[in-house]
Scaffold this active site. Sequence first.
Site, PDB file in Angstrom:
ATOM      1  N   ARG A   1      -1.751  -8.944  -2.103  1.00 24.95           N
ATOM      2  CA  ARG A   1      -2.861  -9.774  -2.600  1.00 24.95           C
ATOM      3  C   ARG A   1      -2.982  -9.713  -4.110  1.00 24.95           C
ATOM      4  NH1 ARG A   1      -7.783  -7.965   1.197  1.00 24.95           N
ATOM      5  NH2 ARG A   1      -6.758  -5.955   0.851  1.00 24.95           N
TER       6      ARG A   1
ATOM      7  N   HIS B   1       6.344   1.782  18.871  1.00 24.54           N
ATOM      8  CA  HIS B   1       5.234   2.116  17.971  1.00 24.54           C
ATOM      9  C   HIS B   1       5.185   3.624  17.698  1.00 24.54           C
ATOM     10  CE1 HIS B   1       1.023   0.597  16.566  1.00 24.54           C
ATOM     11  NE2 HIS B   1       1.545   1.466  15.711  1.00 24.54           N
TER      12      HIS B   1
ATOM     13  N   ILE C   1       2.424   2.876   2.412  1.00 19.96           N
ATOM     14  CA  ILE C   1       3.667   2.769   3.188  1.00 19.96           C
ATOM     15  C   ILE C   1       4.691   1.935   2.425  1.00 19.96           C
ATOM     16  CG2 ILE C   1       4.707   1.821   5.293  1.00 19.96           C
ATOM     17  CD1 ILE C   1       2.059   2.588   6.714  1.00 19.96           C
TER      18      ILE C   1
ATOM     19  N   ARG D   1       1.775  -4.074  11.993  1.00 20.83           N
ATOM     20  CA  ARG D   1       1.105  -4.510  13.218  1.00 20.83           C
ATOM     21  C   ARG D   1       1.869  -5.687  13.803  1.00 20.83           C
ATOM     22  NH1 ARG D   1      -1.102  -0.265  13.248  1.00 20.83           N
ATOM     23  NH2 ARG D   1      -3.359   0.160  13.245  1.00 20.83           N
TER      24      ARG D   1
ATOM     25  N   ASP E   1       8.974  -1.918  15.221  1.00 21.33           N
ATOM     26  CA  ASP E   1       8.302  -0.771  15.818  1.00 21.33           C
ATOM     27  C   ASP E   1       7.014  -1.205  16.497  1.00 21.33           C
ATOM     28  OD1 ASP E   1       8.021   2.122  16.250  1.00 21.33           O
ATOM     29  OD2 ASP E   1       6.292   1.945  14.908  1.00 21.33           O
TER      30      ASP E   1
ATOM     31  N   GLU F   1       1.554  -5.401  22.488  1.00 18.95           N
ATOM     32  CA  GLU F   1       2.119  -4.146  22.999  1.00 18.95           C
ATOM     33  C   GLU F   1       1.073  -3.407  23.847  1.00 18.95           C
ATOM     34  OE1 GLU F   1       1.480  -0.996  19.418  1.00 18.95           O
ATOM     35  OE2 GLU F   1       2.896  -2.605  18.953  1.00 18.95           O
TER      36      GLU F   1
ATOM     37  N   GLY G   1       0.831  -1.186   0.000  1.00 14.11           N
ATOM     38  CA  GLY G   1       0.000   0.000   0.000  1.00 14.11           C
ATOM     39  C   GLY G   1       0.873   1.246   0.000  1.00 14.11           C
TER      40      GLY G   1
END
Length: 323
Positions: free
Chosen positions: A183, A287, A162, A240, A264, A269, A160
């Site tokens: 995908r 994060h 990022i 994530r 990160d 978390e 995407g």
Amino acid sequence: MPKTSQSLHPLLVLHPIQPAYLRLFEEAGFDPIPGWERSDFEAANRRVADDLRFVLTSGSRGLSAAEMELYPKLEMICALGAGYENIDRAAARGRGVVVTFSPGANAPQVADHAIALILAMLHDIPAADRAARTGAWKTYRNSRLHPTLSGRRLGILGFGRIGRETAGRAAGGFATPIAYSARTRRDDVDHTYFADPRALAEWAEIVVVATPGGPETRHLVDAEFLSALGPDGYLVNVSRGSVVDTAALIDALRRKTIAGAALDVVDGEPEVPAELADLPNILLTPHIAGHSPEAVTATIRLVIDNLAAHLEGRPVPTAVPID
């Protein structure tokens, strides 16, 4: 005439935001009510639950069906950021509640952080800093050689905004060959595409994880993926924590079946397993990949745009896709 607190729309905020940025909501006509701490959440519910129409959360915090039941007049749930995996979208849809997210607003900052993590990990910057500060300058300098990023094969898991931003920085600044797994193949890029994430891991020397969270990607990076990455491979996760199987990663780092990792985000978390934190070949940040004044402001502005559109009866700019 300035708006009074009585004329502002209550907005329950479940993701931590600094006061300076909460004021952006006030300027836009909302009363942001902090609720990310349990005691504040309970106090806020006692104060506004019966009339609350708007909730601001995040993909990692989410909003459950049971929590939605607390708010009989709930109209809209806004996810701060690109993720929305822990918002019960089926429950929201069943109640006619609009769900929005903030895709791409912080992507440049997250991509910057991904590159920073790669460089810090390859060049062992934290250990080098400690050595220079503690008098081990010569010992450290004479005992270590560090790999370079330039020219290394970089795989991106998820492509995407990022992923694209990270690819652009790496290819343009460091001449890294780029491949990705997603995908679907992207027709507008020339990078190598792997439908199978493990094939990407076999090809890459460094893998940056930039996928959404949620059940579809949970433990996508598992023991087999890490084995494919191999003993000279490095893993970076800026998406994530749930995407990476933490137990498998600990095992791979401990046995050095991969060279290192920089995270990160961590599953569960803010708690970090001691077995992970104690390893010498891992770099951790709390994060913060998307945390910059520019990124936070852009993300909040997009949330406000969605809220304003809803109040004006217009389609919201960034509704979460309907499954």
